[in-house]
Each structure stands twice: as structure tokens, then as C-alpha cells.
Design a protein around this motif. Structure first.
Motif, mmCIF file in Angstrom:
data_model
loop_
_atom_site.group_PDB
_atom_site.id
_atom_site.type_symbol
_atom_site.label_atom_id
_atom_site.label_comp_id
_atom_site.label_asym_id
_atom_site.label_seq_id
_atom_site.Cartn_x
_atom_site.Cartn_y
_atom_site.Cartn_z
ATOM 1 N N ALA A 87 -6.282 2.246 7.792
ATOM 2 C CA ALA A 87 -5.875 3.464 7.072
ATOM 3 C C ALA A 87 -4.392 3.776 7.268
ATOM 4 O O ALA A 87 -3.682 4.095 6.307
ATOM 5 N N ILE A 88 -3.917 3.689 8.510
ATOM 6 C CA ILE A 88 -2.506 4.006 8.770
ATOM 7 C C ILE A 88 -1.586 2.967 8.132
ATOM 8 O O ILE A 88 -0.590 3.317 7.485
ATOM 9 N N LEU A 89 -1.908 1.684 8.294
ATOM 10 C CA LEU A 89 -1.056 0.638 7.713
ATOM 11 C C LEU A 89 -1.042 0.725 6.190
ATOM 12 O O LEU A 89 0.000 0.505 5.565
ATOM 13 N N GLN A 90 -2.177 1.085 5.598
ATOM 14 C CA GLN A 90 -2.222 1.260 4.145
ATOM 15 C C GLN A 90 -1.280 2.389 3.725
ATOM 16 O O GLN A 90 -0.551 2.263 2.744
ATOM 17 N N GLN A 91 -1.275 3.477 4.477
ATOM 18 C CA GLN A 91 -0.397 4.594 4.134
ATOM 19 C C GLN A 91 1.076 4.210 4.241
ATOM 20 O O GLN A 91 1.851 4.490 3.334
ATOM 21 N N ILE A 92 1.466 3.630 5.351
ATOM 22 C CA ILE A 92 2.902 3.396 5.546
ATOM 23 C C ILE A 92 3.439 2.240 4.708
ATOM 24 O O ILE A 92 4.646 2.147 4.505
ATOM 25 N N HIS A 93 2.540 1.380 4.187
ATOM 26 C CA HIS A 93 2.990 0.244 3.373
ATOM 27 C C HIS A 93 2.650 0.384 1.895
ATOM 28 O O HIS A 93 2.893 -0.541 1.127
ATOM 29 N N SER A 94 2.108 1.505 1.500
ATOM 30 C CA SER A 94 1.706 1.698 0.112
ATOM 31 C C SER A 94 2.919 1.754 -0.803
ATOM 32 O O SER A 94 3.884 2.466 -0.535
ATOM 33 N N ASP A 95 2.868 0.992 -1.892
ATOM 34 C CA ASP A 95 3.963 0.980 -2.865
ATOM 35 C C ASP A 95 3.922 2.184 -3.793
ATOM 36 O O ASP A 95 4.935 2.592 -4.338
ATOM 37 N N ASP A 96 2.716 2.736 -4.000
ATOM 38 C CA ASP A 96 2.598 3.784 -5.006
ATOM 39 C C ASP A 96 2.681 5.195 -4.426
ATOM 40 O O ASP A 96 2.405 6.159 -5.106
ATOM 41 N N SER A 97 3.022 5.300 -3.179
ATOM 42 C CA SER A 97 3.164 6.643 -2.614
ATOM 43 C C SER A 97 4.452 6.729 -1.795
ATOM 44 O O SER A 97 5.041 5.726 -1.449
ATOM 45 N N TYR A 98 4.812 7.936 -1.526
ATOM 46 C CA TYR A 98 6.015 8.195 -0.750
ATOM 47 C C TYR A 98 5.551 8.787 0.566
ATOM 48 O O TYR A 98 5.434 9.995 0.707
ATOM 49 N N TYR A 99 5.205 7.927 1.499
ATOM 50 C CA TYR A 99 4.588 8.393 2.740
ATOM 51 C C TYR A 99 5.649 8.629 3.806
ATOM 52 O O TYR A 99 6.461 7.765 4.079
ATOM 53 N N GLN A 100 5.618 9.826 4.394
ATOM 54 C CA GLN A 100 6.567 10.186 5.442
ATOM 55 C C GLN A 100 5.876 10.524 6.754
ATOM 56 O O GLN A 100 6.536 10.904 7.707
ATOM 57 N N GLY A 101 4.567 10.457 6.779
ATOM 58 C CA GLY A 101 3.807 10.862 7.956
ATOM 59 C C GLY A 101 2.814 11.941 7.583
ATOM 60 O O GLY A 101 2.683 12.318 6.419
ATOM 61 N N CYS A 102 2.106 12.433 8.571
ATOM 62 C CA CYS A 102 1.081 13.447 8.347
ATOM 63 C C CYS A 102 1.705 14.695 7.710
ATOM 64 O O CYS A 102 2.639 15.274 8.270
ATOM 65 N N PRO A 103 1.196 15.139 6.553
ATOM 66 C CA PRO A 103 1.794 16.298 5.898
ATOM 67 C C PRO A 103 1.694 17.578 6.725
ATOM 68 O O PRO A 103 2.573 18.441 6.645
ATOM 69 N N ILE A 104 0.651 17.711 7.523
ATOM 70 C CA ILE A 104 0.513 18.901 8.370
ATOM 71 C C ILE A 104 1.608 18.908 9.439
ATOM 72 O O ILE A 104 2.267 19.924 9.672
ATOM 73 N N ALA A 105 1.823 17.773 10.080
ATOM 74 C CA ALA A 105 2.862 17.697 11.110
ATOM 75 C C ALA A 105 4.241 17.944 10.511
ATOM 76 O O ALA A 105 5.044 18.710 11.062
#
Length: 196
Positions: A87-105
């Protein structure tokens, strides 16, 4: 078919607060991008602060659903590590999203500690995270996968802390070693509780 103004406003605000930050996003920008009349915006959200609270709640639901899915697929502590890793690797390597970390944090770091009404919302969200982790840990206990003496809330908090800490350090440094280390650390923490 066009969605309701409230849904559009909330969607734009979630995206903009995440990408630009709360203080760098103006109400006029949200109104324009959501193609909503100013009066309609204020019908749904009397202030930017009230919109911020709704965005926090929406982020909280998103992360809670994400955690719940990982835990649902984790019949064992070992499976939990594997599911978290995917799950974490999918988030940080996803091409179709702009992932910066947990949105709550990320969102919580934009406000002074204890600032209301945001602080209460953040506290409620973390409490829900702890609860779903505790439920999974209790299940592992019942199935004799971890020690009966395991302090459920302490283990839940440690796993959440490792997750959040690794993402924040990855965000700060852009060094993926923090992500690699979190899986090792979670495994080490869980091994302390596994029945030999």
C-alpha cells in the motif's frame, strides 16, 4: 451529470489544501475551480474554517478506509507487513496521483498544536485509527498469533507512529530509505509480540 456544489467544493478543497496548503488556498480559488456561486459556497460552508473541518473529516475517512482495507487483508502480523508495504509503495510510486504523505499529518502540521476546532478533529481521527488497529490485534490474540500479554493499544500506537514517522521523514528528505526501514521496524516490533 454535474455533482452538487457541496461535493464539488469539498473535492477541490481536499485537493488544494493537500497540494498548496490551507493558508495558501483562497476561498475565491475554490469557488472558481468548483464552478460554484459565492452564495452557494457560503450556504454550505459559513467560513473557510468550517470548510477546513469538513476537509479534515474527509481526509480522516479516506485514511480510515485505507487502513481498514490493509487490516482486512492481514490475517497474520506477517501479512500486515506485506499489505502495508504494498500500500505505501503504491502510494509513493503512483504516476496518477500527487502523493506527499498522509493528508492528516500534512494538514495537522499547518496549525499550531491545540488550535481549535481542528485539534479536536485530528484527535478523533487518531482515536478511530487506534480502534481499528486494536480490533485486528485482538483478533491476532484470539487466534494465538501474538502473546496474550500484548498491550493492544501500545502496539497499535507503535505501528501508527512508525507509519506516520516514516512518511514524514520521507517527505522531508525525499529519501526512500525511511520507507524501507519502516517495514523492518514494524516487523521487529511485531516479532516482540509473536508467540514462539
Amino acid at each position: 451529470m454535474k455533482t452538487s456544489p457541496k461535493v464539488r467544493i469539498l473535492g477541490i478543497a481536499k485537493n488544494r489544501f493537500y497540494r498548496q496548503g490551507y493558508y495558501h488556498t483562497g476561498i475565491n480559488q475554490i469557488i472558481k475551480e468548483s464552478e460554484t456561486a459565492k452564495a452557494s459556497f457560503y450556504d454550505h460552508f459559513p467560513s473557510k474554517q468550517s470548510l477546513g473541518v469538513e476537509v479534515i473529516r474527509a481526509y480522516g475517512v479516506d485514511v480510515l478506509v485505507w487502513f481498514r482495507e490493509i487490516l482486512r487483508k492481514s490475517p497474520t502480523p506477517k501479512a500486515f507487513i506485506s499489505e502495508m508495504k504494498k500500500a505505501i509503495l503504491q502510494q509513493i510510486h503512483s504516476d496518477d496521483s500527487y502523493y506527499q504523505g498522509c493528508p492528516i499529518a500534512i494538514f495537522s502540521c499547518q496549525f499550531p498544536v491545540g488550535e481549535q476546532p481542528f485539534s479536536d478533529e485530528f484527535r478523533r481521527i487518531v482515536s478511530r485509527w487506534e480502534s481499528i488497529f486494536v480490533v485486528r490485534i485482538q483478533k491476532w490474540k484470539k487466534e494465538n498469533l501474538i502473546l496474550n500479554s500484548t498491550d493492544e493499544i501500545a502496539l497499535a500506537r507503535d505501528l501508527i507512529n512508525l507509519y506516520e514517522g516514516s512518511l514524514m521523514n520521507w517527505r522531508i528528505s525525499r529519501n526512500e530509505e525511511y520507507i524501507t526501514r519502516v517495514f523492518i521496524q514494524m516487523q521487529e516490533r511485531l516479532e516482540l509480540q509473536i508467540k514462539k
